[in-house]
Design a protein around this motif. Structure first.
Motif, PDB file in Angstrom:
ATOM      1  N   ALA A  39      34.058  28.816  35.475  1.00 19.44           N
ATOM      2  CA  ALA A  39      33.366  27.819  36.304  1.00 19.44           C
ATOM      3  C   ALA A  39      34.028  27.796  37.677  1.00 19.44           C
ATOM      4  O   ALA A  39      35.256  27.779  37.793  1.00 19.44           O
ATOM      5  N   VAL A  40      33.196  27.768  38.737  1.00 20.88           N
ATOM      6  CA  VAL A  40      33.697  27.830  40.121  1.00 20.88           C
ATOM      7  C   VAL A  40      33.246  26.579  40.876  1.00 20.88           C
ATOM      8  O   VAL A  40      32.101  26.123  40.735  1.00 20.88           O
ATOM      9  N   GLN A  41      34.167  26.015  41.674  1.00 19.16           N
ATOM     10  CA  GLN A  41      33.855  24.835  42.483  1.00 19.16           C
ATOM     11  C   GLN A  41      32.708  25.129  43.460  1.00 19.16           C
ATOM     12  O   GLN A  41      32.548  26.256  43.959  1.00 19.16           O
ATOM     13  N   ASP A 109      37.149  19.277  40.153  1.00 15.26           N
ATOM     14  CA  ASP A 109      35.969  18.534  40.581  1.00 15.26           C
ATOM     15  C   ASP A 109      34.939  19.447  41.244  1.00 15.26           C
ATOM     16  O   ASP A 109      35.178  20.641  41.456  1.00 15.26           O
ATOM     17  N   TYR A 110      33.803  18.866  41.550  1.00 12.06           N
ATOM     18  CA  TYR A 110      32.697  19.535  42.230  1.00 12.06           C
ATOM     19  C   TYR A 110      32.256  20.832  41.518  1.00 12.06           C
ATOM     20  O   TYR A 110      31.957  21.834  42.158  1.00 12.06           O
ATOM     21  N   LEU A 111      32.214  20.756  40.217  1.00 13.27           N
ATOM     22  CA  LEU A 111      31.659  21.877  39.464  1.00 13.27           C
ATOM     23  C   LEU A 111      30.157  21.655  39.280  1.00 13.27           C
ATOM     24  O   LEU A 111      29.706  20.515  39.089  1.00 13.27           O
ATOM     25  N   PRO A 112      29.360  22.695  39.361  1.00  9.44           N
ATOM     26  CA  PRO A 112      27.947  22.527  39.034  1.00  9.44           C
ATOM     27  C   PRO A 112      27.806  21.962  37.615  1.00  9.44           C
ATOM     28  O   PRO A 112      28.569  22.300  36.699  1.00  9.44           O
ATOM     29  N   LYS A 113      26.848  21.076  37.442  1.00 11.49           N
ATOM     30  CA  LYS A 113      26.716  20.372  36.169  1.00 11.49           C
ATOM     31  C   LYS A 113      26.522  21.344  34.996  1.00 11.49           C
ATOM     32  O   LYS A 113      27.074  21.140  33.918  1.00 11.49           O
ATOM     33  N   ASN A 114      25.693  22.348  35.232  1.00  9.81           N
ATOM     34  CA  ASN A 114      25.437  23.308  34.158  1.00  9.81           C
ATOM     35  C   ASN A 114      26.718  24.037  33.755  1.00  9.81           C
ATOM     36  O   ASN A 114      27.000  24.250  32.557  1.00  9.81           O
ATOM     37  N   GLN A 115      27.538  24.406  34.741  1.00 13.79           N
ATOM     38  CA  GLN A 115      28.800  25.084  34.460  1.00 13.79           C
ATOM     39  C   GLN A 115      29.774  24.156  33.731  1.00 13.79           C
ATOM     40  O   GLN A 115      30.482  24.576  32.805  1.00 13.79           O
ATOM     41  N   ALA A 116      29.825  22.914  34.155  1.00  9.61           N
ATOM     42  CA  ALA A 116      30.727  21.951  33.527  1.00  9.61           C
ATOM     43  C   ALA A 116      30.345  21.728  32.061  1.00  9.61           C
ATOM     44  O   ALA A 116      31.221  21.608  31.172  1.00  9.61           O
ATOM     45  N   ARG A 117      29.048  21.691  31.763  1.00  3.79           N
ATOM     46  CA  ARG A 117      28.609  21.498  30.383  1.00  3.79           C
ATOM     47  C   ARG A 117      28.999  22.687  29.509  1.00  3.79           C
ATOM     48  O   ARG A 117      29.491  22.518  28.378  1.00  3.79           O
ATOM     49  N   LYS A 118      28.775  23.896  30.035  1.00  2.00           N
ATOM     50  CA  LYS A 118      29.140  25.086  29.254  1.00  2.00           C
ATOM     51  C   LYS A 118      30.657  25.180  29.071  1.00  2.00           C
ATOM     52  O   LYS A 118      31.144  25.608  28.024  1.00  2.00           O
ATOM     53  N   LEU A 119      31.378  24.784  30.104  1.00  8.10           N
ATOM     54  CA  LEU A 119      32.831  24.771  30.022  1.00  8.10           C
ATOM     55  C   LEU A 119      33.299  23.812  28.930  1.00  8.10           C
ATOM     56  O   LEU A 119      34.180  24.134  28.118  1.00  8.10           O
ATOM     57  N   TYR A 120      32.686  22.619  28.918  1.00  8.01           N
ATOM     58  CA  TYR A 120      33.054  21.618  27.913  1.00  8.01           C
ATOM     59  C   TYR A 120      32.684  22.094  26.498  1.00  8.01           C
ATOM     60  O   TYR A 120      33.442  21.894  25.547  1.00  8.01           O
ATOM     61  N   THR A 121      31.534  22.724  26.366  1.00  6.97           N
ATOM     62  CA  THR A 121      31.102  23.209  25.041  1.00  6.97           C
ATOM     63  C   THR A 121      32.071  24.248  24.497  1.00  6.97           C
ATOM     64  O   THR A 121      32.462  24.204  23.311  1.00  6.97           O
TER      65      THR A 121
END
Length: 235
Positions: A39-41, A109-121
């Motif tokens: 994931a990239v800012q 912070d400032y991660l795209p929402k889609n990336q943050a969700r995949k990161l969390y999963t």
């Protein structure tokens, strides 16, 4: 490496930025370690050198560019050290936060929402694996018992030898006197009429004859005792 990029990239990521990060991580990955997601800012203002976060099957790696992008700082945390992970979505993006067992907290912070969700999963899956590891059941084949055939024992037929039978001509030798009805006057004289007329030597000889008959089984012990008693009474 291209196959990994195809799995990681989506519409919110810059292919050049992802390829640059993966090239730098290529020499840092351990054996049997593979990248799960990057994931990239993406800050609202122009950001030439964004921070990024990489998750692998073994650890979380924070990547921070330094010296105008000429170098990069890597900070990693093993999944064993991670206590929990969180995602907080806002208007301009999402924050991904993870805490360690030593009470340290890190946020990108400032991660795209889609990336943050995949990161969390992905992080959630790795933490679940640590809590509930998969137990591989090994199927051990039982060795087949070797069947040993016992040699068959052939019993030899018992050979019965023919014994030549001897013809018996003198039945007095095998038939008791009482059964045959035969009575030799010399061997079985009348008890009272003959014994009184015999001499001492004749009486002794007759007693010896009775003893021989007893030894040969031609008379019984009781008969011999009676004859002996009679003979001794005349001696």
């Amino acid at each position: 490496m291209l196959d990994n990029l195809k799995k990681i990239l989506n519409e919110d990521q810059d292919p050049k930025a992802i390829e640059k990060i993966t090239n730098k991580l290529d020499n840092l990955l351990m054996s049997n370690e593979h990248i799960g997601y990057i994931a990239v800012q993406k800050k609202p203002a122009v950001n030439m050198f964004p921070d990024s976060i990489v998750v692998t099957n073994k650890r979380i790696i924070l990547c921070k560019p330094k010296n105008l992008g000429l170098s990069m700082e890597f900070i990693d945390y093993d999944w064993d050290d991670i206590e929990a992970s969180f995602v907080k979505e806002g208007i301009l993006g999402a924050d991904f936060t993870f805490s360690t067992k030593s009470d340290l907290t890190h946020t990108v912070d400032y991660l795209p929402k889609n990336q943050a969700r995949k990161l969390y999963t992905f992080a959630k899956e790795q933490l679940d694996l640590l809590k509930h590891p998969k137990v591989e059941t090994l199927i051990i084949e039982q060795p087949k018992a070797e069947v040993i055939e016992e040699p068959q024992v052939v019993e030899e037929a018992e050979v019965i030898e023919d014994v030549a039978t001897e013809e018996v001509t003198n039945y007095a030798e095998i038939i008791p006197v009482e059964q045959s009805g035969y009575r030799d006057e010399k061997q079985f004289p009348d008890d009272k009429s003959g014994l009184a007329e015999l001499s001492q030597d004749e009486l002794f000889e007759k007693l010896q004859n009775y003893k021989k008959l007893l030894d040969n089984g031609l008379i019984l012990q009781g008969e011999y005792d009676n004859y002996k008693k009679e003979i001794l009474s005349h001696m």
